[in-house]
Design a protein around this motif. Structure first.
Motif, PDB file in Angstrom:
ATOM      1  N   GLY A 138       3.806  19.271 -33.693  1.00  0.00           N
ATOM      2  CA  GLY A 138       2.932  19.469 -32.531  1.00  0.00           C
ATOM      3  C   GLY A 138       2.198  18.209 -32.103  1.00  0.00           C
ATOM      4  N   GLY A 139       2.534  17.071 -32.734  1.00  0.00           N
ATOM      5  CA  GLY A 139       1.923  15.807 -32.339  1.00  0.00           C
ATOM      6  C   GLY A 139       0.663  15.428 -33.084  1.00  0.00           C
ATOM      7  N   GLU A 140       0.300  16.211 -34.100  1.00  0.00           N
ATOM      8  CA  GLU A 140      -0.890  15.925 -34.898  1.00  0.00           C
ATOM      9  C   GLU A 140      -0.487  15.280 -36.227  1.00  0.00           C
ATOM     10  OE1 GLU A 140      -4.109  16.434 -34.174  1.00  0.00           O
ATOM     11  OE2 GLU A 140      -3.663  17.304 -32.217  1.00  0.00           O
ATOM     12  N   GLY A 149      -2.888  20.237 -40.471  1.00  0.00           N
ATOM     13  CA  GLY A 149      -2.477  21.556 -40.933  1.00  0.00           C
ATOM     14  C   GLY A 149      -2.908  21.848 -42.356  1.00  0.00           C
ATOM     15  N   ILE A 150      -2.974  20.820 -43.179  1.00  0.00           N
ATOM     16  CA  ILE A 150      -3.309  20.974 -44.603  1.00  0.00           C
ATOM     17  C   ILE A 150      -4.812  21.121 -44.832  1.00  0.00           C
ATOM     18  CG2 ILE A 150      -3.314  19.740 -46.815  1.00  0.00           C
ATOM     19  CD1 ILE A 150      -0.547  20.725 -46.126  1.00  0.00           C
ATOM     20  N   ALA A 182       1.878  21.548 -42.604  1.00  0.00           N
ATOM     21  CA  ALA A 182       2.031  20.105 -42.374  1.00  0.00           C
ATOM     22  C   ALA A 182       3.108  19.840 -41.330  1.00  0.00           C
ATOM     23  CB  ALA A 182       2.361  19.396 -43.685  1.00  0.00           C
ATOM     24  N   LYS A 183       4.225  20.530 -41.449  1.00  0.00           N
ATOM     25  CA  LYS A 183       5.338  20.340 -40.513  1.00  0.00           C
ATOM     26  C   LYS A 183       4.950  20.813 -39.107  1.00  0.00           C
ATOM     27  CE  LYS A 183      10.263  21.290 -39.899  1.00  0.00           C
ATOM     28  NZ  LYS A 183      10.174  21.335 -38.479  1.00  0.00           N
ATOM     29  N   THR A 184       4.297  21.958 -39.003  1.00  0.00           N
ATOM     30  CA  THR A 184       3.874  22.481 -37.705  1.00  0.00           C
ATOM     31  C   THR A 184       2.916  21.515 -37.016  1.00  0.00           C
ATOM     32  OG1 THR A 184       4.196  24.766 -38.411  1.00  0.00           O
ATOM     33  CG2 THR A 184       2.702  24.403 -36.547  1.00  0.00           C
ATOM     34  N   PHE A 186       3.321  11.182 -39.063  1.00  0.00           N
ATOM     35  CA  PHE A 186       4.722  11.099 -39.476  1.00  0.00           C
ATOM     36  C   PHE A 186       5.643  11.513 -38.332  1.00  0.00           C
ATOM     37  CE2 PHE A 186       2.125  11.908 -43.160  1.00  0.00           C
ATOM     38  CZ  PHE A 186       2.612  11.026 -44.097  1.00  0.00           C
ATOM     39  N   GLN A 187       6.860  10.967 -38.363  1.00  0.00           N
ATOM     40  CA  GLN A 187       7.908  11.396 -37.461  1.00  0.00           C
ATOM     41  C   GLN A 187       9.168  11.635 -38.278  1.00  0.00           C
ATOM     42  OE1 GLN A 187       7.921   8.143 -34.607  1.00  0.00           O
ATOM     43  NE2 GLN A 187       6.861   9.437 -33.127  1.00  0.00           N
TER      44      GLN A 187
END
Length: 146
Positions: free
Chosen positions: A80-82, A87-88, A74-76, A142-143
């Motif tokens: 990376g702007g997604e 990621g999940i 999720a963090k990656t 998210f940011q």
């Protein structure tokens, strides 16, 4: 009196959920059989068609999302702007197969992912489309909190 499908169906959803919770707290073949009947025959499905949070599929999703691998994915994706779900989603698809994508599971995935992102210090700033290979179609973006 042994539990049968007909007997279980005669209970209200709330009664079935309580029976499932009680069986989950016990150990033994009778408790396991009750849980299996309730899950295999979709007797824990809510009136709107979705699973409750304590359903085994949703519990497995939460394990995946809250795992080190899930949090990192999720963090990656976010860094990376997604959307974090980019990621999940592949992790859920690989583990759950066809159980992911029906009965409100993609909404649960988004909610659970939002929980871990908030815990990691991120705030939701919008929504993004997910890659076409994902089961879910859109998800929160998210940011990092400043």
């Amino acid at each position: 009196m042994p539990w049968t499908i007909e007997r279980l169906k005669s209970l209200s959803l709330k009664q079935r959920e309580t029976l499932f919770d009680n069986a989950r707290q016990q150990d033994g073949p009778d408790a396991a059989e009750i849980m299996k009947l309730l899950v295999d025959h979709d007797l824990l499905v809510r009136e709107g068609g979705g699973y409750p949070r304590d359903h085994p599929i949703i519990q497995r999703m939460e394990e995946i999302i809250r795992s080190d691998e899930g949090r990192a994915a999720a963090k990656t994706a976010t860094d990376g702007g997604e959307a974090a779900m980019a990621g999940i989603d592949p992790l859920l698809t690989a583990d759950l197969g066809s159980d992911y994508g029906e009965r409100d599971t993609t909404n649960w995935a988004g909610s659970l992912t939002a929980e871990i992102m908030a815990e990691a210090g991120y705030v939701q700033t919008g929504k993004k489309a997910l890659p076409p290979t994902c089961v879910a179609k859109t998800a929160a973006f998210f940011q990092k909190r400043r």
